[in-house]
Structure formats: structure tokens, C-alpha cells
Design a protein around this motif. Structure first.
Motif: not given
Length: 331
Positions: A87, A93, A124, A282
Motif C-alpha cells: 500500500n 488507515q 501497509h 488503507a
């Protein structure tokens, strides 16, 4: 490990391939043996804008796919041998209206993915979609995430709407085209290149035209609900003029001048919406991976380079020769 490093000189002259130390993993960190590292226009911006006299050597790169080689003692999500994608966002997040303070992108200010190994915390990293090759997965993250948030989180695109994509050819816009067609939306694209227009038609574009022609004349029967603007000053007012009254422009970049002149009276009488978008969280990264897997979407992979062909790769993206994504095949 071998890595593409930027140091000493501004611009492409500061790039070289050299040996760098491999970071040891601790705690929640994972070390990934990179198979493919995708390249983005951001990487070009990083090396052309750095003030290298004050800055330490930097490994650019935000995208990667590979295999987990080592894990820290507190890692619970992964084990050695897992196939993963990185990511490119750090410190964002949950889905939100804007990135939180402290949000960064892999590859600046810290080292990125143009290397044989990359180390980061397990939150990540996500599992690679099984149907994608390492080459496809390696060029997916940043551009696909940017396209997903711009189209759906910010643009709220629906199946019965029309989206326009000026300047088709970039990684983000080819993802926008594929994502929009996946939900059944109508897609209009522009390009100065007739070859890129032809390629867009092959991917499902409903209408293609030249970026330089009169859009209103050519699209007199179209109703553009959403326009994804990434060119900047060269096309912004044409974009505003073609969107329907009450329609939306989402902008995520500017390949020409950043500053634009806006007729504010035209804007408020037209009831337009102008929204900015920057990559994504995320949470959206996981949503995007689910979306591409559900619709079996593959990146438009233009070309891969070896790590020693770094200069050719940077020049290729600088000159906008790509239609879709390019990357470095590390392994």
C-alpha cells in the motif's frame, strides 16, 4: 541490495544504481523481496524537485509486488512466502474526507520500492490478488487507488452516468476507464494521440476525441456528469465548460501549470462541484483490491524495464510515451 538511488544532482542526472544496506526487521515489520515495482509520474516529480545538496540519498518508488522474506516477532498477518502488494500510503488507515496530518507516500521522504527489498509495517501490506501476475500486481497500487477514490469516493460515479477522462493514457486514467466500464457507466476520453484514442476504444471507451478540438461542438449530444481532471491549466476551463450544470469535476493532478483562472460567476450559476482527491486510505485500498478482484480487472501494463534501464524508464514516462502502466522487473 541493488537499488535505484537519487543523490548529488537534481533531476535525472542524480539517478544511479548502487548497493544499499538491507534493513533488518523488528516488531511489526515485514521485509519483502520485490518482484515488480510500478512507476508513477510522481517518481519523476520526486527526482526533479528534490534539493539534493541538503537531502540524503533516496530510493524512489511507491508501488511493489513481491514475496514476504522475513517478519518481525510481532507480525500476525503474514509469514515468509506470502505473495503481497504494498500500500503506497502511510498513515491514512480509515476512509475520511481528507488525509490525516502526517500522511505520506512511499518513496519520499523515506526510501521506496525501486530496490531488491522493501521493509515496512504489516499494516501497509495486503495479499496479492491471486489472478494477477507479479508484473500486473506490481503496477497496481498507487494508480488504481487514486482512480478508485476519485471515481467512487469523491466522484460518486453511478452506472447510469457519463464520465469524461481528458488525456487518456496515464495509469490512473486507464484504471478510471476500466473501473467505470466495470459498473456500466458511459466513458468519453480525449488524447492528442490518435493511437491512444484507438487503444482506449479497445478498452471499452464509448467516445474518443482529440484533447485539442472543440469539445462542445463534438459532444453536443452528450451529458457529462463527472469529469476527472488531471491536466491542469491547459484543459481546466474546457473541462468546466463541458460538464453538465450541477455536474462534478474531480481533480487529482496537474501535468501542466498548477494555477488556473476561474470565472466564478459562471461557476456558481452552473451549480458545479469541484472536488480534490489524493490517492486514498488503507480502507479504500482494500476496497479497491476487492473491486478489481470481483470484476477481474487487470492493469493496462504497457512495458517493464530492468533496474539497469532506469534512465530509459524515467524518460519514457517523462515523455508520456506510456499507455497505461510501466514498471521495473526486479526479480
Amino acid at each position: 541490495m541493488r537499488a535505484i538511488v537519487h543523490e548529488n544532482e537534481n533531476g535525472l542526472d542524480g539517478l544511479t544504481v548502487k548497493d544499499m544496506s538491507v534493513k533488518q526487521v523488528t516488531g511489526k515489520e515485514v521485509r519483502i523481496q520485490i518482484h515488480t515495482a510500478g512507476m508513477n509520474r510522481r517518481d519523476l516529480a520526486v527526482v526533479t524537485k528534490r534539493h539534493t545538496a541538503e537531502d540524503p540519498p533516496l530510493i524512489p518508488g511507491s508501488d511493489a509486488s513481491g514475496i514476504v522474506e522475513a517478519v518481525g516477532e510481532q507480525v500476525t498477518k503474514f509469514q515468509p512466502g506470502d505473495e503481497v502488494v504494498v500500500n503506497p500510503g502511510l498513515g491514512w488507515q480509515r476512509k475520511s474526507a481528507a488525509p490525516p496530518q502526517g500522511f505520506e507516500i512511499v518513496g519520499l521522504p523515506d526510501d521506496g520500492t525501486f530496490a531488491e527489498y522493501y521493509t515496512c509495517t504489516e499494516d501497509h501490506v495486503e495479499r496479492k490478488p491471486e489472478y494477477l501476475s507479479f508484473e500486473e500486481a506490481g503496477v497496481l497500487p498507487l494508480a488504481a487507488l487514486t482512480a478508485y477514490r476519485a471515481l467512487f469516493t469523491r466522484g460518486n460515479l453511478k452506472a447510469d452516468q457519463t464520465v469524461m477522462l481528458p488525456g487518456i493514457g496515464s495509469g490512473v486514467l486507464t484504471f478510471c476507464l476500466k473501473f467505470a466500464k466495470a459498473i456500466g457507466a458511459r466513458v468519453i476520453v480525449t488524447s492528442r494521440s490518435t493511437e491512444k484514442q484507438k487503444e482506449a476504444l479497445k478498452l471499452g471507451a464509448d467516445v474518443t476525441l482529440s484533447t485539442e478540438e472543440d469539445w462542445n461542438n463534438s459532444l453536443s449530444s452528450e451529458n457529462v456528469d463527472l469529469l476527472i481532471e488531471s491536466i491542469g491549466n491547459a484543459t481546466f476551463n474546457k473541462s468546466l465548460d463541458i460538464v453538465r450544470k450541477g455536474g462534478t469535476i474531480v481533480t487529482f493532478g496537474s501535468t501542466t501549470e498548477d494555477e488556473v483562472k476561474l470565472n466564478i460567476r459562471q461557476f456558481f450559476y452552473g451549480q458545479y462541484n469541484l472536488l480534490g482527491s489524493t490517492m486514498g486510505s488503507a480502507e479504500e485500498f482494500r476496497e479497491m483490491l476487492h473491486f478489481v478482484t470481483e470484476h477481474h480487472i487487470r492493469p493496462q501494463l504497457d512495458k517493464t524495464f530492468s533496474i539497469d534501464e532506469y534512465l530509459q524508464a524515467f524518460e519514457y514516462i517523462r515523455d508520456s510515451k506510456n499507455f497505461g502502466k510501466i514498471g521495473f522487473k526486479i526479480v
